[in-house]
Design an enzyme around this catalytic site. Structure first.
Site, PDB file in Angstrom:
ATOM      1  N   VAL A  12     -65.279  14.864  20.736  1.00  0.00           N
ATOM      2  CA  VAL A  12     -65.099  16.321  20.799  1.00  0.00           C
ATOM      3  C   VAL A  12     -64.838  16.769  22.240  1.00  0.00           C
ATOM      4  O   VAL A  12     -63.966  17.613  22.494  1.00  0.00           O
ATOM      5  CB  VAL A  12     -66.337  17.050  20.218  1.00  0.00           C
ATOM      6  N   SER A  34     -71.340   5.840  27.850  1.00  0.00           N
ATOM      7  CA  SER A  34     -72.206   5.081  26.931  1.00  0.00           C
ATOM      8  C   SER A  34     -71.584   5.003  25.545  1.00  0.00           C
ATOM      9  O   SER A  34     -71.645   3.952  24.895  1.00  0.00           O
ATOM     10  CB  SER A  34     -73.603   5.706  26.863  1.00  0.00           C
ATOM     11  N   SER A  75     -75.923  10.937  19.201  1.00  0.00           N
ATOM     12  CA  SER A  75     -75.707  11.711  17.966  1.00  0.00           C
ATOM     13  C   SER A  75     -75.617  10.865  16.698  1.00  0.00           C
ATOM     14  O   SER A  75     -74.904  11.231  15.775  1.00  0.00           O
ATOM     15  CB  SER A  75     -74.468  12.602  18.118  1.00  0.00           C
ATOM     16  N   TYR A 139     -82.615  13.659  15.421  1.00  0.00           N
ATOM     17  CA  TYR A 139     -81.372  14.148  16.045  1.00  0.00           C
ATOM     18  C   TYR A 139     -81.297  15.678  15.936  1.00  0.00           C
ATOM     19  O   TYR A 139     -81.127  16.387  16.933  1.00  0.00           O
ATOM     20  CB  TYR A 139     -80.155  13.488  15.382  1.00  0.00           C
ATOM     21  N   PHE A 169     -70.307  21.970  11.938  1.00  0.00           N
ATOM     22  CA  PHE A 169     -70.537  21.273  10.680  1.00  0.00           C
ATOM     23  C   PHE A 169     -69.835  19.912  10.809  1.00  0.00           C
ATOM     24  O   PHE A 169     -70.086  19.213  11.787  1.00  0.00           O
ATOM     25  CB  PHE A 169     -70.162  22.174   9.494  1.00  0.00           C
ATOM     26  N   ASN A 170     -68.976  19.476   9.903  1.00  0.00           N
ATOM     27  CA  ASN A 170     -68.453  18.111  10.028  1.00  0.00           C
ATOM     28  C   ASN A 170     -67.106  18.108  10.749  1.00  0.00           C
ATOM     29  O   ASN A 170     -66.094  18.481  10.168  1.00  0.00           O
ATOM     30  CB  ASN A 170     -68.351  17.467   8.649  1.00  0.00           C
ATOM     31  N   ARG A 286     -77.971   7.929   0.993  1.00  0.00           N
ATOM     32  CA  ARG A 286     -78.401   7.701   2.379  1.00  0.00           C
ATOM     33  C   ARG A 286     -79.577   8.636   2.663  1.00  0.00           C
ATOM     34  O   ARG A 286     -79.491   9.844   2.391  1.00  0.00           O
ATOM     35  CB  ARG A 286     -77.230   8.009   3.318  1.00  0.00           C
TER      36      ARG A 286
HETATM   37  N1  LIG Z   1     -68.781  14.745  15.769  1.00  0.00           N
HETATM   38  C1  LIG Z   1     -69.445  15.584  14.979  1.00  0.00           C
HETATM   39  O1  LIG Z   1     -69.189  15.674  13.762  1.00  0.00           O
HETATM   40  C2  LIG Z   1     -70.508  16.477  15.542  1.00  0.00           C
HETATM   41  C3  LIG Z   1     -71.131  17.403  14.702  1.00  0.00           C
HETATM   42  C4  LIG Z   1     -72.107  18.251  15.232  1.00  0.00           C
HETATM   43  C5  LIG Z   1     -72.437  18.194  16.580  1.00  0.00           C
HETATM   44  N2  LIG Z   1     -71.837  17.258  17.370  1.00  0.00           N
HETATM   45  C6  LIG Z   1     -72.225  17.212  18.798  1.00  0.00           C
HETATM   46  O2  LIG Z   1     -71.040  17.281  19.590  1.00  0.00           O
HETATM   47  C7  LIG Z   1     -71.191  16.539  20.787  1.00  0.00           C
HETATM   48  C8  LIG Z   1     -70.042  15.561  20.917  1.00  0.00           C
HETATM   49  O3  LIG Z   1     -70.056  14.668  19.789  1.00  0.00           O
HETATM   50  P1  LIG Z   1     -69.011  13.483  19.700  1.00  0.00           P
HETATM   51  O4  LIG Z   1     -68.825  13.176  18.278  1.00  0.00           O
HETATM   52  O5  LIG Z   1     -67.837  13.800  20.554  1.00  0.00           O
HETATM   53  O6  LIG Z   1     -69.850  12.302  20.379  1.00  0.00           O
HETATM   54  P2  LIG Z   1     -69.359  11.131  21.351  1.00  0.00           P
HETATM   55  O7  LIG Z   1     -70.422  10.095  21.302  1.00  0.00           O
HETATM   56  O8  LIG Z   1     -67.956  10.745  21.034  1.00  0.00           O
HETATM   57  O9  LIG Z   1     -69.355  11.833  22.774  1.00  0.00           O
HETATM   58  C9  LIG Z   1     -70.509  11.992  23.561  1.00  0.00           C
HETATM   59  C10 LIG Z   1     -70.133  11.671  25.012  1.00  0.00           C
HETATM   60  O10 LIG Z   1     -71.240  11.919  25.852  1.00  0.00           O
HETATM   61  C11 LIG Z   1     -71.447  10.812  26.723  1.00  0.00           C
HETATM   62  N3  LIG Z   1     -72.882  10.798  27.045  1.00  0.00           N
HETATM   63  C12 LIG Z   1     -73.923  10.674  26.180  1.00  0.00           C
HETATM   64  N4  LIG Z   1     -75.085  10.789  26.850  1.00  0.00           N
HETATM   65  C13 LIG Z   1     -74.772  11.011  28.159  1.00  0.00           C
HETATM   66  C14 LIG Z   1     -75.531  11.248  29.345  1.00  0.00           C
HETATM   67  N5  LIG Z   1     -76.869  11.285  29.329  1.00  0.00           N
HETATM   68  N6  LIG Z   1     -74.871  11.430  30.502  1.00  0.00           N
HETATM   69  C15 LIG Z   1     -73.519  11.398  30.549  1.00  0.00           C
HETATM   70  N7  LIG Z   1     -72.737  11.206  29.460  1.00  0.00           N
HETATM   71  C16 LIG Z   1     -73.367  11.010  28.283  1.00  0.00           C
HETATM   72  C17 LIG Z   1     -70.937   9.607  25.964  1.00  0.00           C
HETATM   73  O11 LIG Z   1     -70.553   8.529  26.787  1.00  0.00           O
HETATM   74  C18 LIG Z   1     -69.741  10.213  25.211  1.00  0.00           C
HETATM   75  O12 LIG Z   1     -68.557  10.136  25.979  1.00  0.00           O
HETATM   76  C19 LIG Z   1     -72.560  15.901  20.698  1.00  0.00           C
HETATM   77  O13 LIG Z   1     -73.462  16.717  21.434  1.00  0.00           O
HETATM   78  C20 LIG Z   1     -72.888  15.922  19.216  1.00  0.00           C
HETATM   79  O14 LIG Z   1     -74.268  15.946  19.001  1.00  0.00           O
HETATM   80  C21 LIG Z   1     -70.881  16.408  16.905  1.00  0.00           C
HETATM   81  O1  LIG Z   2     -69.673   5.518   4.644  1.00  0.00           O
HETATM   82  C1  LIG Z   2     -69.999   6.668   4.345  1.00  0.00           C
HETATM   83  C2  LIG Z   2     -70.276   7.656   5.321  1.00  0.00           C
HETATM   84  C3  LIG Z   2     -70.656   8.906   4.908  1.00  0.00           C
HETATM   85  N1  LIG Z   2     -70.759   9.182   3.583  1.00  0.00           N
HETATM   86  C4  LIG Z   2     -71.138  10.530   3.144  1.00  0.00           C
HETATM   87  O2  LIG Z   2     -70.189  11.427   3.663  1.00  0.00           O
HETATM   88  C5  LIG Z   2     -70.801  12.680   3.981  1.00  0.00           C
HETATM   89  C6  LIG Z   2     -70.527  13.007   5.429  1.00  0.00           C
HETATM   90  O3  LIG Z   2     -71.267  12.093   6.241  1.00  0.00           O
HETATM   91  P1  LIG Z   2     -71.069  11.995   7.825  1.00  0.00           P
HETATM   92  O4  LIG Z   2     -71.923  10.879   8.300  1.00  0.00           O
HETATM   93  O5  LIG Z   2     -69.596  11.946   8.100  1.00  0.00           O
HETATM   94  O6  LIG Z   2     -71.611  13.388   8.403  1.00  0.00           O
HETATM   95  P2  LIG Z   2     -72.972  14.189   8.057  1.00  0.00           P
HETATM   96  O7  LIG Z   2     -72.707  15.114   6.927  1.00  0.00           O
HETATM   97  O8  LIG Z   2     -74.126  13.270   7.998  1.00  0.00           O
HETATM   98  O9  LIG Z   2     -73.084  15.104   9.392  1.00  0.00           O
HETATM   99  C7  LIG Z   2     -74.292  15.413  10.045  1.00  0.00           C
HETATM  100  O10 LIG Z   2     -74.466  14.594  11.148  1.00  0.00           O
HETATM  101  C8  LIG Z   2     -73.455  14.711  12.125  1.00  0.00           C
HETATM  102  C9  LIG Z   2     -73.863  13.802  13.248  1.00  0.00           C
HETATM  103  O11 LIG Z   2     -73.437  12.519  13.027  1.00  0.00           O
HETATM  104  C10 LIG Z   2     -73.287  16.117  12.623  1.00  0.00           C
HETATM  105  O12 LIG Z   2     -74.379  16.496  13.440  1.00  0.00           O
HETATM  106  C11 LIG Z   2     -73.174  17.092  11.494  1.00  0.00           C
HETATM  107  O13 LIG Z   2     -73.263  18.429  12.000  1.00  0.00           O
HETATM  108  C12 LIG Z   2     -74.258  16.872  10.495  1.00  0.00           C
HETATM  109  O14 LIG Z   2     -74.048  17.705   9.386  1.00  0.00           O
HETATM  110  C13 LIG Z   2     -72.294  12.503   3.689  1.00  0.00           C
HETATM  111  O15 LIG Z   2     -72.550  13.012   2.432  1.00  0.00           O
HETATM  112  C14 LIG Z   2     -72.489  10.982   3.651  1.00  0.00           C
HETATM  113  O16 LIG Z   2     -73.498  10.564   2.776  1.00  0.00           O
HETATM  114  C15 LIG Z   2     -70.487   8.241   2.620  1.00  0.00           C
HETATM  115  O17 LIG Z   2     -70.586   8.494   1.421  1.00  0.00           O
HETATM  116  N2  LIG Z   2     -70.110   7.009   3.037  1.00  0.00           N
END
Ligand SMILES: NC(=O)c1ccc[n+]([C@@H]2O[C@H](COP(=O)([O-])OP(=O)(O)OC[C@H]3O[C@@H](n4cnc5c(N)ncnc54)[C@H](O)[C@@H]3O)[C@@H](O)[C@H]2O)c1
Ligand SMILES: O=c1ccn([C@@H]2O[C@H](COP(=O)(O)OP(=O)(O)O[C@H]3O[C@H](CO)[C@H](O)[C@H](O)[C@H]3O)[C@@H](O)[C@H]2O)c(=O)[nH]1
Length: 332
Positions: A12, A34, A75, A139, A169-170, A286
């Site tokens: 993101v 990381s 995350s 988390y 959300f997702n 899950r």
């Molecule tokens: N991807 C999703 O669906 C989703 C949904 C809800 C919230 N979020 C939140 O959005 C943010 C980004 O998610 P993402 O999917 O891009 O994750 P990601 O793991 O791809 O990105 C996180 C980045 O932060 C860096 N990082 C982690 N800890 C660090 C630290 N202490 N210092 C410096 N760098 C650090 C990692 O190296 C990575 O580049 C997160 O805060 C996550 O919790 C993501």
């Molecule tokens: O191999 C898989 C992976 C996922 N799922 C299902 O697909 C849906 C979406 O799962 P994701 O793991 O893609 O995402 P989540 O809904 O668990 O997302 C939650 O966790 C995320 C962090 O990873 C974000 O924080 C997000 O906001 C929060 O709703 C869930 O019902 C999960 O059970 C499967 O059936 N098979």
């Protein structure tokens, strides 16, 4: 604006950085790599490699920063259950250090990546920001704790800090920019549904497991609100402006389309887009998964003027697929 983006080498954060640069902002990325990738930092941003907990203060000490966008976090929901220390330290302690640095260096704006996981199992759908927050895993609990910390720092800042927490959300899809540049999801440990399903189409995974087909939903599989990462980035640009207009305030906004798709519907969309049969098997539920998570993003609309425009599921999958296909081999 002169901005610090923590986690800008991740999924993101890299997409939002690309949008911030395109809008003319000056971006410094702070990332410890990381879970991110050096080559995911969009050209034009300066990368400082380091841990937010220890390095943010030094970066902000340079002065003149107009805002911080804080994406860096651990995350993985499952890992947060088995290794909570990694989450309470990596998310909460790190974010408090960042808040202290923001206060010390008088940065006026903060936009934080919060999550739907702060709500836990919802009582009603769609979920509003006034819904109860009862996270079902560490988390979500750490993200909620950070939201609370931000509120108290903003309140105590005497009008100096305006903050916005965006509860995603997702998140799904990829950003395709000018000149063939693309930024998307490339986690070494992938748990998210769409990239996992696309790994089957790309030939790097044999089949996808659908976690449960006996949920109280129309087709028995879990329903989620998938939001295109470009729509999400648009909300961040708007949040940055809003944070500046209401100093001392901490605004919390959900980001979703308000429409749910089941796991089965996602798999079918991936089949349509890729033309691959994508074998799918039903597996046990899950732990900790709510049946349905759908957002009300009315507040983001009212307060940020945000309207998502990329909610079509096939379009989201097509963008993720174009990105995933281009990376086959590159991430091996
Ligand atoms: N991807 C999703 O669906 C989703 C949904 C809800 C919230 N979020 C939140 O959005 C943010 C980004 O998610 P993402 O999917 O891009 O994750 P990601 O793991 O791809 O990105 C996180 C980045 O932060 C860096 N990082 C982690 N800890 C660090 C630290 N202490 N210092 C410096 N760098 C650090 C990692 O190296 C990575 O580049 C997160 O805060 C996550 O919790 C993501
Ligand atoms: O191999 C898989 C992976 C996922 N799922 C299902 O697909 C849906 C979406 O799962 P994701 O793991 O893609 O995402 P989540 O809904 O668990 O997302 C939650 O966790 C995320 C962090 O990873 C974000 O924080 C997000 O906001 C929060 O709703 C869930 O019902 C999960 O059970 C499967 O059936 N098979």
């Amino acid at each position: 604006m002169k901005l610090l983006v923590t986690g800008g080498a991740g999924y993101v954060g890299s997409v939002c950085t690309a949008h911030l640069l395109a809008a003319g902002h000056d971006v410094t990325v702070l990332d410890d790599l990381s879970t991110g990738h050096r080559d995911a930092v969009p050209p034009g941003a300066v990368l400082v490699e380091g841990d937010v907990a220890t390095a943010a203060s030094g970066v902000l000490a340079e002065g003149g920063f107009d805002g911080v966008l804080h994406f860096a976090a651990r995350s993985l929901v499952g890992e947060s259950v088995t290794d909570p220390a990694k989450y309470w330290h990596g998310n909460v302690v790190t974010s408090i250090a960042l808040l202290d640095a923001i206060r010390a260096h008088r940065v006026p704006r903060l936009v934080f990546s919060s999550t739907a996981a702060t709500y836990g199992e919802p009582e009603t759908s769609p979920i509003t920001e006034d819904s109860p927050t009862r996270p079902t895993n560490p988390y979500g609990a750490t993200k909620l704790a950070i939201d609370h910390a931000i509120s108290s720092y903003a309140t105590a800042s005497d009008g100096e800090l305006g903050a916005v927490s965006l509860r995603y959300f997702n998140v799904a899809g990829a950003h395709h920019g000018d000149g063939g540049t693309a930024f998307g999801e490339r986690h070494t440990t992938e748990t998210h549904l769409i990239p996992l399903v696309l790994q089957v189409a790309a030939g790097t995974r044999e089949q996808v497991a659908m976690y449960g087909d006996d949920w109280p939903t129309p087709d028995g599989t879990c329903v989620r609100d998938y939001i295109h990462v470009d729509d999400l980035a648009d909300a961040h640009l708007r949040a940055l402006e809003a944070a500046g207009s209401g100093p001392g305030e901490h605004l919390v906004c959900n980001l979703g389309n308000g429409t749910g798709f089941s796991v089965r519907e996602v798999v079918e969309a991936c089949r349509r887009v890729t033309g691959h049969p994508i074998p799918a098997v039903v597996a046990p539920r899950r732990a900790g998964d709510p049946a349905v998570l759908v957002a009300s993003a009315r507040r983001a609309h009212d307060r940020l003027g945000w309207t998502p425009t990329r909610g079509d599921l096939d379009g989201i999958v097509a963008d993720a697929w174009a990105f995933a296909r281009a990376r086959v081999g590159a991430d091996a």
